[in-house]
Enzyme design. Structure first.
Site, PDB file in Angstrom:
ATOM      1  N   ASP A 120      39.989  49.696  37.924  1.00 33.98           N
ATOM      2  CA  ASP A 120      41.355  49.155  37.903  1.00 33.98           C
ATOM      3  C   ASP A 120      42.236  50.009  36.987  1.00 33.98           C
ATOM      4  OD1 ASP A 120      43.639  47.664  37.990  1.00 33.98           O
ATOM      5  OD2 ASP A 120      42.837  45.941  36.865  1.00 33.98           O
ATOM      6  N   LYS A 150      35.228  39.060  42.307  1.00 34.75           N
ATOM      7  CA  LYS A 150      36.185  40.175  42.278  1.00 34.75           C
ATOM      8  C   LYS A 150      35.438  41.491  42.142  1.00 34.75           C
ATOM      9  CE  LYS A 150      39.828  42.206  39.337  1.00 34.75           C
ATOM     10  NZ  LYS A 150      40.778  41.990  38.218  1.00 34.75           N
ATOM     11  N   ASP A 153      49.093  45.603  39.242  1.00 33.94           N
ATOM     12  CA  ASP A 153      47.972  45.422  38.317  1.00 33.94           C
ATOM     13  C   ASP A 153      47.401  43.999  38.405  1.00 33.94           C
ATOM     14  OD1 ASP A 153      46.106  46.078  36.441  1.00 33.94           O
ATOM     15  OD2 ASP A 153      47.474  46.002  34.724  1.00 33.94           O
ATOM     16  N   LYS A 163      47.897  51.284  33.727  1.00 35.48           N
ATOM     17  CA  LYS A 163      47.472  50.821  32.406  1.00 35.48           C
ATOM     18  C   LYS A 163      47.534  51.981  31.419  1.00 35.48           C
ATOM     19  CE  LYS A 163      44.225  47.263  34.020  1.00 35.48           C
ATOM     20  NZ  LYS A 163      44.888  46.080  33.452  1.00 35.48           N
ATOM     21  N   ARG A 210      43.503  38.946  42.183  1.00 29.62           N
ATOM     22  CA  ARG A 210      43.844  37.729  42.937  1.00 29.62           C
ATOM     23  C   ARG A 210      44.131  38.038  44.401  1.00 29.62           C
ATOM     24  NH1 ARG A 210      48.630  36.528  38.786  1.00 29.62           N
ATOM     25  NH2 ARG A 210      47.080  37.524  37.438  1.00 29.62           N
ATOM     26  N   GLU A 230      45.852  42.694  40.806  1.00 25.85           N
ATOM     27  CA  GLU A 230      45.232  43.033  42.093  1.00 25.85           C
ATOM     28  C   GLU A 230      44.038  42.147  42.416  1.00 25.85           C
ATOM     29  OE1 GLU A 230      44.457  44.417  39.318  1.00 25.85           O
ATOM     30  OE2 GLU A 230      42.281  44.391  39.409  1.00 25.85           O
TER      31      GLU A 230
HETATM   32  N1  BES Z   1      41.242  43.642  35.421  1.00 28.86           N
HETATM   33  C1  BES Z   1      42.387  43.148  34.747  1.00 28.86           C
HETATM   34  C2  BES Z   1      42.055  42.054  33.721  1.00 28.86           C
HETATM   35  C3  BES Z   1      41.161  42.424  32.572  1.00 28.86           C
HETATM   36  C4  BES Z   1      41.693  42.644  31.318  1.00 28.86           C
HETATM   37  C5  BES Z   1      39.787  42.441  32.722  1.00 28.86           C
HETATM   38  C6  BES Z   1      40.865  42.929  30.250  1.00 28.86           C
HETATM   39  C7  BES Z   1      38.957  42.730  31.643  1.00 28.86           C
HETATM   40  C8  BES Z   1      39.495  42.966  30.405  1.00 28.86           C
HETATM   41  C9  BES Z   1      43.370  42.568  35.747  1.00 28.86           C
HETATM   42  O1  BES Z   1      43.375  43.140  36.992  1.00 28.86           O
HETATM   43  C10 BES Z   1      44.740  42.763  35.186  1.00 28.86           C
HETATM   44  O2  BES Z   1      45.141  43.890  35.058  1.00 28.86           O
HETATM   45  N2  BES Z   1      45.417  41.661  34.898  1.00 28.86           N
HETATM   46  C11 BES Z   1      46.731  41.712  34.392  1.00 28.86           C
HETATM   47  C12 BES Z   1      47.540  40.653  35.118  1.00 28.86           C
HETATM   48  C13 BES Z   1      49.004  40.703  34.822  1.00 28.86           C
HETATM   49  C14 BES Z   1      49.605  41.947  35.430  1.00 28.86           C
HETATM   50  C15 BES Z   1      49.644  39.468  35.405  1.00 28.86           C
HETATM   51  C16 BES Z   1      46.679  41.402  32.898  1.00 28.86           C
HETATM   52  O3  BES Z   1      45.888  40.561  32.498  1.00 28.86           O
HETATM   53  O4  BES Z   1      47.401  42.044  32.145  1.00 28.86           O
HETATM   54 ZN    ZN Z   2      41.622  44.015  37.578  1.00 30.33          ZN
HETATM   55 MN    MN Z   3      44.672  44.821  37.127  1.00 36.42          MN
END
Ligand code: BES
Ligand code: ZN
Ligand code: MN
Length: 493
Positions: free
Chosen positions: A257, A252, A334, A264, A338, A336
């Site tokens: 992000d 990835k 968010d 966020k 996947r 993204e």
């Molecule tokens: N990049 C984030 C995940 C992340 C969180 C990486 C903390 C490193 C530290 C990812 O893109 C994300 O935002 N995931 C969301 C998914 C949700 C919207 C289903 C999450 O984990 O909140």
């Molecule tokens: Zn992310």
């Molecule tokens: Mn994200």
């Protein structure tokens, strides 16, 4: 680290020894050296030394000038490789600013030696690229290491060479993660890697936003469309003549992000510069494999995009078409990672099939906050469609010293990803969010292909204190495990 060499005598002003404890009694682990231990033990006790892991105590001495005691925990006849690696790493960090040091730790064989060399090398890191007026106050990492050992076999020399390759490529991951998104875009990431890959004679392919759009990479295009820094798909191929196996690695590569329109909170958003840590890890792995001339063909893929907010960003409810034709309802912009991974996984399998089929495919991603909730900041997750493959990976990871733990892909969670309008939605049940993300990715994998999904969201980026050989910021996680796995796959075990 500039160099590591084996030595049979102490040539430096700084000497690293181990310090262990047994029922409150301190034990000096001095490798091959001999000192007046009684005197030193009194000094150490007076200083309040415990010998615990991550404790480093500097004691003035004459010839050598300074002894650095690094904690080994409970005293033992033999010490685990990761104990040695971390102890050497903590000492190496404490030696920042010095030109050279000798490590005299309990080394009984070439694997112990490898661990000490790796720790010493991995601890000698700093990131000063963006220092201006404060650059002069920064200590440079420890320059050269000598390791006191009787070993001088080919195996021992190879262990040192491998440690330097591991550290160099780990530093590449750390540098890429620590570089802010103002200076690391999908395009600059790809160009920077291309330069390195070409020096190793590797094949490089970079698809730009126009090609991505025209060829149907709807995931990478959709995530990247909100940014002024357009997306890329980077591929680095290593095909040695004597390749025994063929693996694809997919990482990835979100250079930042923001969450997109599911923005966020500002508090902590800066950590999302680490969201390309998976891409950096798979690229570093193929570079290291090439440098070590491992007899295994590898395609490393980095789908690179910046997830931003703009009038052109993906909206919740948008439907995109992943490479190969599956449609996805983007309920949450968010989620993204996947989406970009789906494109790259499908393409990686297509390319693998054209060259005789893949023996395995591995994705590496800072994918979910749920990973951090479940396993904390130092243990990564492994999900799979093939328990033999994950078993092989988990033993490789254990050997490398990195902490990985198996996680399930529960069938009953799959239905939560059903969409009323598209083939699949990009989010499902919030509970078990790490597993739901894994189930989403599984939809884009041929069930016949052994597949691993590594969620490194927590371990990729250290927001706490430095420890062992791990600095603050980018850690370089997954490289060491992947390298051990490649070696295991190449040796057909
Ligand atoms: N990049 C984030 C995940 C992340 C969180 C990486 C903390 C490193 C530290 C990812 O893109 C994300 O935002 N995931 C969301 C998914 C949700 C919207 C289903 C999450 O984990 O909140
Ligand atoms: Zn992310
Ligand atoms: Mn994200």
């Amino acid at each position: 680290m500039k160099s590591i060499k084996l030595t049979k005598q102490i040539n430096t002003d700084f000497l690293v020894l181990g310090l262990a404890q047994n029922n409150g009694k301190l034990v000096i682990e001095s490798g091959l050296t001999k000192f007046d231990e009684k005197k030193l033990l009194v000094v150490l006790a007076n200083l309040g030394a415990t010998g615990n892991a991550d404790e480093v105590v500097k004691v003035p001495h004459t010839n050598p000038q300074t002894i650095i005691f690094t904690g080994l925990g409970k005293s033992n006849k033999t010490y685990g490789h990761e104990t040695l690696r971390r102890a050497a790493g903590a000492a190496s960090r404490a030696l920042a600013g010095q030109k050279s040091a000798t490590f005299a730790l309990p080394i009984l064989n070439s694997q112990d030696l490898a661990a000490v060399a790796e720790g010493a090398a991995l601890g000698a890191y700093s990131f000063t690229e963006f220092r201006g007026s404060t650059l002069k106050d920064q200590k440079t990492p420890l320059g050269d290491s000598e390791i006191l050992s009787k070993l001088d076999s080919i195996e021992a020399k190879n262990a040192i060479k491998r440690a330097l390759v591991l550290a160099k490529n780990s530093f590449l991951i750390r540098d890429l993660i620590n570089t802010p998104p103002s200076h690391l875009t999908p395009s600059s990431f790809a160009i920077r890697i291309k330069k390195i890959a070409l020096t190793l004679g590797l094949k490089v392919e970079i698809l730009d936003e126009k090609v991505l759009k025209s060829k149907g990479y709807g995931g990478i295009t959709g995530v990247g469309q909100g940014s002024a820094n357009p997306p890329r798909l980077l591929r680095i191929s290593y095909k040695p003549a004597k390749a025994r196996k063929h693996l694809a690695l997919v990482g990835k590569g979100i250079t930042f992000d923001t969450g997109g329109l599911a923005l966020k909170p500002a508090n902590g958003m800066e950590a999302m510069k680490c969201d390309m840590g998976g891409a950096a890890a798979v690229i570093a792995t193929v570079l290291a494999a090439a440098e070590l001339k491992l007899p295994i063909a590898i395609d490393a893929w980095a789908p690179l995009a910046e997830n931003m907010v703009s009038d052109n960003a993906q909206r919740p409810s948008d439907i995109i078409t992943i490479y190969g034709g599956k449609t996805v309802e983007v309920l949450n912009p968010d989620a993204e990672g996947r989406l970009v991974l789906a494109d790259a996984l499908v393409r990686a399998e297509e390319v693998g099939k054209a060259s005789g089929g893949l023996d395995g495919i591995i994705d590496v991603a800072t994918l979910t906050g749920a990973q951090v909730v479940a396993l904390g900041t130092r243990t990564s997750a492994v999900m799979t469609n093939d328990l033999d493959f994950s078993g092989q990976f988990l033993s490789a990871a254990a050997k490398s010293g990195e902490q990985f733990w198996p996680m399930p892909l529960p069938e009953e969670l799959r239905a939560s990803l059903d969409s009323p309008v598209a083939d699949i939605a990009n989010i499902g049940d919030r509970m078990g969010g790490m597993l739901v993300a894994g189930l989403f990715l599984r939809e884009f994998i041929n069930p016949q292909t052994p597949w691993l999904h590594l969620d490194i969201a927590g371990p990729a980026y250290n927001e706490g204190e430095p420890h062992g050989y791990t600095p603050v910021g980018g850690t370089g996680v997954a490289l060491a495990s992947l390298l051990c796995l490649l070696e295991s796959v190449a040796s057909n075990k």
